[in-house]
Design a protein around this motif. Structure first.
Motif, short mmCIF file in Angstrom:
data_model
loop_
_atom_site.label_atom_id
_atom_site.label_comp_id
_atom_site.label_asym_id
_atom_site.label_seq_id
_atom_site.Cartn_x
_atom_site.Cartn_y
_atom_site.Cartn_z
N ALA A 176 0.99 -12.53 -58.43
CA ALA A 176 -0.30 -12.68 -59.04
C ALA A 176 -0.87 -14.10 -59.09
O ALA A 176 -2.08 -14.25 -58.46
N TRP A 177 0.41 -15.04 -58.74
CA TRP A 177 -0.27 -16.59 -58.76
C TRP A 177 -0.75 -16.67 -57.20
O TRP A 177 -1.77 -17.42 -57.14
N TYR A 178 -0.14 -16.33 -56.28
CA TYR A 178 -0.58 -16.46 -54.80
C TYR A 178 -1.80 -15.80 -54.62
O TYR A 178 -2.87 -16.22 -54.05
N ARG A 179 -2.02 -14.50 -55.41
CA ARG A 179 -3.46 -13.85 -55.14
C ARG A 179 -4.69 -14.73 -55.77
O ARG A 179 -5.51 -14.87 -55.44
N ASP A 180 -4.23 -15.59 -57.07
CA ASP A 180 -5.20 -15.84 -57.64
C ASP A 180 -5.43 -17.46 -57.36
O ASP A 180 -6.26 -18.15 -57.90
N ASN A 181 -4.44 -17.81 -56.45
CA ASN A 181 -4.47 -19.47 -55.97
C ASN A 181 -4.63 -19.82 -54.62
O ASN A 181 -3.89 -20.48 -53.81
N ARG A 182 -5.44 -18.87 -53.89
CA ARG A 182 -5.72 -18.99 -52.61
C ARG A 182 -6.20 -20.45 -52.00
O ARG A 182 -5.52 -20.71 -50.97
N SER A 183 -6.84 -21.00 -52.96
CA SER A 183 -7.23 -22.54 -52.30
C SER A 183 -6.11 -23.37 -52.06
O SER A 183 -5.98 -24.32 -51.31
N TRP A 184 -4.86 -23.22 -53.12
CA TRP A 184 -3.67 -24.08 -53.07
C TRP A 184 -3.27 -23.83 -51.50
O TRP A 184 -2.71 -25.12 -50.91
N TRP A 185 -2.67 -22.55 -51.32
CA TRP A 185 -2.12 -22.41 -50.01
C TRP A 185 -2.98 -22.31 -48.77
O TRP A 185 -2.51 -22.52 -47.61
N GLU A 186 -4.33 -22.04 -49.07
CA GLU A 186 -5.09 -22.24 -47.62
C GLU A 186 -5.08 -23.42 -47.28
O GLU A 186 -5.11 -23.59 -46.00
N ALA A 187 -5.23 -24.45 -48.27
CA ALA A 187 -5.16 -25.73 -47.67
C ALA A 187 -4.04 -26.26 -46.97
O ALA A 187 -4.24 -27.02 -45.93
N ILE A 188 -2.88 -25.51 -47.26
CA ILE A 188 -1.56 -26.11 -46.74
C ILE A 188 -1.67 -25.29 -45.34
O ILE A 188 -1.52 -25.69 -44.19
N LYS A 189 -2.02 -23.81 -45.42
CA LYS A 189 -1.80 -23.14 -44.16
C LYS A 189 -2.76 -23.64 -43.16
O LYS A 189 -2.56 -23.43 -41.79
N SER A 190 -3.86 -24.02 -43.38
CA SER A 190 -4.82 -24.53 -42.30
C SER A 190 -4.67 -25.93 -41.76
O SER A 190 -5.37 -26.58 -41.02
N SER A 191 -3.64 -26.75 -42.38
CA SER A 191 -3.34 -28.00 -41.80
C SER A 191 -2.91 -27.99 -40.49
O SER A 191 -2.20 -26.95 -40.26
N GLU A 192 -3.06 -28.97 -39.81
CA GLU A 192 -2.45 -29.08 -38.48
C GLU A 192 -0.79 -28.85 -38.37
O GLU A 192 -0.18 -28.40 -37.50
N GLY A 193 -0.31 -29.76 -39.21
CA GLY A 193 1.02 -29.80 -39.40
C GLY A 193 1.72 -28.41 -39.52
O GLY A 193 2.68 -28.11 -38.96
#
Ligand code: NAD
Ligand code: TYD
Length: 331
Positions: free
Chosen positions: A299-316
């Protein structure tokens, strides 16, 4: 109590910080903010965040001034990254621990070092590791963690420092960096990306909800004996393919996303912990069932997309992901 939490901007460390703050302790965080450190993890926790390296004695002395104890979460924590860059893990996981032990020696403060079940190496079906078992690490990551553990025991015996350690099993929950199995698969499933399952997917891990892990570390801080190790396991073993099925169920993603890919080199088959010592000496037990912990995590990952999208879209992150998976997913 005033506590220095090193690595407190990472996954488990940030949960631990929030727990201590809620209990009324005074907390300072020292964190190098590597790719895995994220100040957002500490939102809502009124703590001083000092950016610095646990292998730097001056940074440790400054951040640790006036503290009664250090709880060390800082580490290079991912097995796959340690395989790609085996040298990269030693400075933090060995020299960093040594630097914190020097702090304990100089100040008389307590060090609780957070270690892992991976130091025991893998086990046949049926067995469970006890704290007195020999260490047989398999990966550069677990070998460096084992080296840190041995330094702790050496400092207690040689210099009489007040230090001890915990060995937790595979921990999961909100705010885990999406390189580890569960957050990687949950976020990939939510995005319709492949789920790269290593080998036959029948490797077994023992799963421990992050809040239970933190409760055990807190008990070790308050009641643990110097020179001791305490196993903290969830007593909940599951094969990776079952975890994968749970991810599909929770996200509604297609089973076609699951891809069997080349296995991890030296892949440990199974971990399992005997937690009797922590139950008896620390009066600790895991309280969260896998069903509950997994539901809260999904539920947390479903509801907190902005947290992980910021990480997954980073160059690193993209560079790491390509190195780790591009060839495997082509095969
Ligand atoms: P994480 O990778 O999420 O966070 C590690 C944190 O340490 C990050 O904030 C990073 O910036 C910081 N850090 C790294 N090097 C540093 C340095 N030299 N100086 C200061 N800060 C530094 O890790 P996690 O999953 O929260 O793991 C925390 C601890 O728990 C680690 O010691 C790990 O070995 C142990 N552990 C983890 C698990 C698990 O399943 N995640 C299980 C058992 C034990
Ligand atoms: P991981 O989360 O990296 O933790 P650890 O290796 O420290 O136990 O991996 C957990 C299990 O999942 C491990 O058996 C490796 C497997 N795994 C995959 O099958 N695919 C992946 O992409 C990852 C990251 C892990």
């Amino acid at each position: 109590m005033r506590v220095l939490v090193t690595g407190g901007a990472g996954f488990i460390g940030s949960h631990f910080v929030k727990r201590l703050v809620a209990g009324g302790d005074d907390v300072v965080v020292l964190d190098k903010l590597t790719y895995a450190g994220n100040p957002e993890n500490l939102e809502g926790a009124p703590v001083d965040l000092v950016v610095g390296d646990i292998a730097d004695p001056d940074a440790v002395a400054a951040a640790g001034r006036g503290c009664d104890a250090v709880v060390n979460f800082a580490a290079e924590t991912h097995v796959d990254r340690s395989i790609l860059g085996p040298r990269d893990v030693v400075e933090t996981n060995v020299t960093g621990v040594l630097t914190l032990l020097e702090w304990a020696r100089e100040t008389g403060g307590r060090l609780v070092h957070v270690s892992t079940d991976e130091v025991y190496g893998d086990l046949e079906a049926g067995g469970a590791s006890r704290e007195s078992d020999p260490l047989r690490p398999s990966s550069p990551y677990s070998a460096s963690k084992a080296a840190g553990d041995l330094q702790v025991f050496a400092y207690v015996r040689t210099y009489g420092v007040d230090a001890l350690l915990t060995r937790g099993s595979n921990t999961y929950g909100p705010n885990q960096y999406p390189e580890k199995l569960l957050p990687l698969f949950l976020t990939n499933a939510l995005d319709g990306e492949p789920l790269p399952m290593y080998g036959d997917g029948r490797q077994v891990r023992d799963w421990l909800f992050v809040e239970d892990h933190c409760a055990g570390i807190e008990r070790a801080l308050r009641a643990g004996r110097a020179g001791e190790a305490y196993n903290l396991g969830g007593d909940d073993e599951r094969e990776n393919r079952e975890i994968t099925e749970r991810v599909l169920e929770a996200t509604g993603a297609s089973p076609d996303l699951v891809r069997r890919v080349t296995d991890r080199a030296g892949h440990d088959r199974r971990y399992s912990l005997d937690t009797t010592k922590a139950r008896v000496e620390l009066d600790w037990a895991p309280m969260t069932s896998f069903d509950e912990g997994f539901a809260r995590t999904a539920a947390w990952y479903r509801d907190n997309r902005s947290w992980w999208e910021a990480i997954k879209s980073s160059e690193g992150y993209r560079a790491y992901y390509d190195t780790q998976y591009a060839e495997r997913l082509k095969a």
